[in-house]
Design an enzyme around this catalytic site. Structure first.
Site, PDB file in Angstrom:
ATOM      1  N   ASP A 133     -55.429 -69.736  -2.486  1.00 23.62           N
ATOM      2  CA  ASP A 133     -54.918 -70.072  -1.155  1.00 23.62           C
ATOM      3  C   ASP A 133     -55.142 -68.980  -0.125  1.00 23.62           C
ATOM      4  O   ASP A 133     -54.678 -69.120   1.010  1.00 23.62           O
ATOM      5  CB  ASP A 133     -53.414 -70.364  -1.234  1.00 23.62           C
ATOM      6  CG  ASP A 133     -52.583 -69.110  -1.468  1.00 23.62           C
ATOM      7  OD1 ASP A 133     -51.689 -68.833  -0.649  1.00 23.62           O
ATOM      8  OD2 ASP A 133     -52.834 -68.404  -2.449  1.00 23.62           O
ATOM      9  N   ASP A 179     -48.876 -68.011  -6.859  1.00 23.78           N
ATOM     10  CA  ASP A 179     -48.012 -68.236  -5.692  1.00 23.78           C
ATOM     11  C   ASP A 179     -48.811 -68.844  -4.544  1.00 23.78           C
ATOM     12  O   ASP A 179     -49.841 -68.298  -4.140  1.00 23.78           O
ATOM     13  CB  ASP A 179     -47.408 -66.911  -5.207  1.00 23.78           C
ATOM     14  CG  ASP A 179     -46.478 -66.278  -6.227  1.00 23.78           C
ATOM     15  OD1 ASP A 179     -46.298 -66.857  -7.303  1.00 23.78           O
ATOM     16  OD2 ASP A 179     -45.946 -65.193  -5.935  1.00 23.78           O
ATOM     17  N   ASP A 196     -55.003 -69.246  -8.795  1.00 23.78           N
ATOM     18  CA  ASP A 196     -54.000 -68.317  -8.294  1.00 23.78           C
ATOM     19  C   ASP A 196     -52.637 -68.957  -8.572  1.00 23.78           C
ATOM     20  O   ASP A 196     -52.559 -70.146  -8.909  1.00 23.78           O
ATOM     21  CB  ASP A 196     -54.218 -68.090  -6.797  1.00 23.78           C
ATOM     22  CG  ASP A 196     -53.140 -67.239  -6.180  1.00 23.78           C
ATOM     23  OD1 ASP A 196     -52.874 -66.143  -6.702  1.00 23.78           O
ATOM     24  OD2 ASP A 196     -52.544 -67.685  -5.175  1.00 23.78           O
TER      25      ASP A 196
END
EC number: 3.1.3.18
Length: 227
Positions: A171, A11, A9
């Site tokens: 995240d 951001d 991922d």
């Protein structure tokens, strides 16, 4: 034979973009004459793209949005963000070393993000990291996006990787759910943008620093997935 692959991922995982996303969110809130959001508030709103972030931030201040106003504020947000790339955004500690570690071990690297593709490419280019990634797929790269598992599996295909020797790193619950639906093991970082601890979403493993993302860990999780 296809090579093993790590899919990240963006951001909150590879790059700490929170300062710039927060600045752009507050730029759009100012246009609605609403109170600026602090970092704690930002964590409650982030994770599903700019449109949802703006909606949540307005709802938190008891303000509803019609479609036209929502579209206007999203454009303000995106224009502000795009005009300031890379801004204050930087790779998390240990990211550069982890990239080198997996490249040396023969892994392909890719990015699968719900950020728009153009902004993702611009950010990675501005940070001098483009050459490391075989594919960078955003929310508009395909006709589907995370948590649809095809976003992940098509990113792997686009990169030329082996889906049976793949690992996701993210995240959020979205990242974890996407990887699980694709049958791919997932490592969650616990320093990203979520107001719940990632352990609640039952990833394959949790790390607190990229130094812990070792080739040995990746190989163990891929073997355990039983492909």
């Amino acid at each position: 034979m296809s090579r093993p692959i790590i899919v990240f991922d963006l951001d909150g995982t590879l790059i700490d973009t929170a300062p710039d996303l927060l600045d752009s969110l507050n730029h759009s809130l100012a246009a609605s004459e609403l109170t600026a959001v602090d970092e704690a508030g930002f964590r409650r709103f982030v994770g599903h793209g700019g449109r949802v972030m703006i909606e949540r931030a307005h709802a938190a201040q008891q303000r509803s949005l019609d479609v036209a106003e929502h579209d206007r504020l999203l454009k303000l947000f995106l224009d502000h963000y795009t005009d300031n790339i890379p801004g204050k955004s930087r790779p998390y500690p240990g990211v550069i070393e982890a990239i080198a570690r997996f490249e040396k071990a023969g892994y392909l690297l890719a990015i699968c993000t719900n950020k728009y593709e153009a902004n993702s490419l611009a950010l990675i280019e501005a940070l001098g990291l483009t050459r490391h990634f075989a594919a960078i797929a955003g929310q508009d790269t395909f006709a589907f996006r995370k948590p649809d598992p095809r976003h992940l599996t098509e990113t792997i295909r686009l990169a030329g990787g082996d889906a049976h020797r793949a690992l996701m790193v993210g995240d959020s619950q979205t990242d974890i759910d996407t990887a699980k639906a694709a049958g791919i093991p997932v490592v969650a970082v616990d320093f990203g943008y979520t107001d719940r601890h990632v352990r609640e979403f039952e990833p394959s493993a949790v790390i607190s620093h990229f130094d812990a993302l070792t080739v040995e860990l990746a190989e163990r999780l891929i073997r355990a997935a039983g492909h």
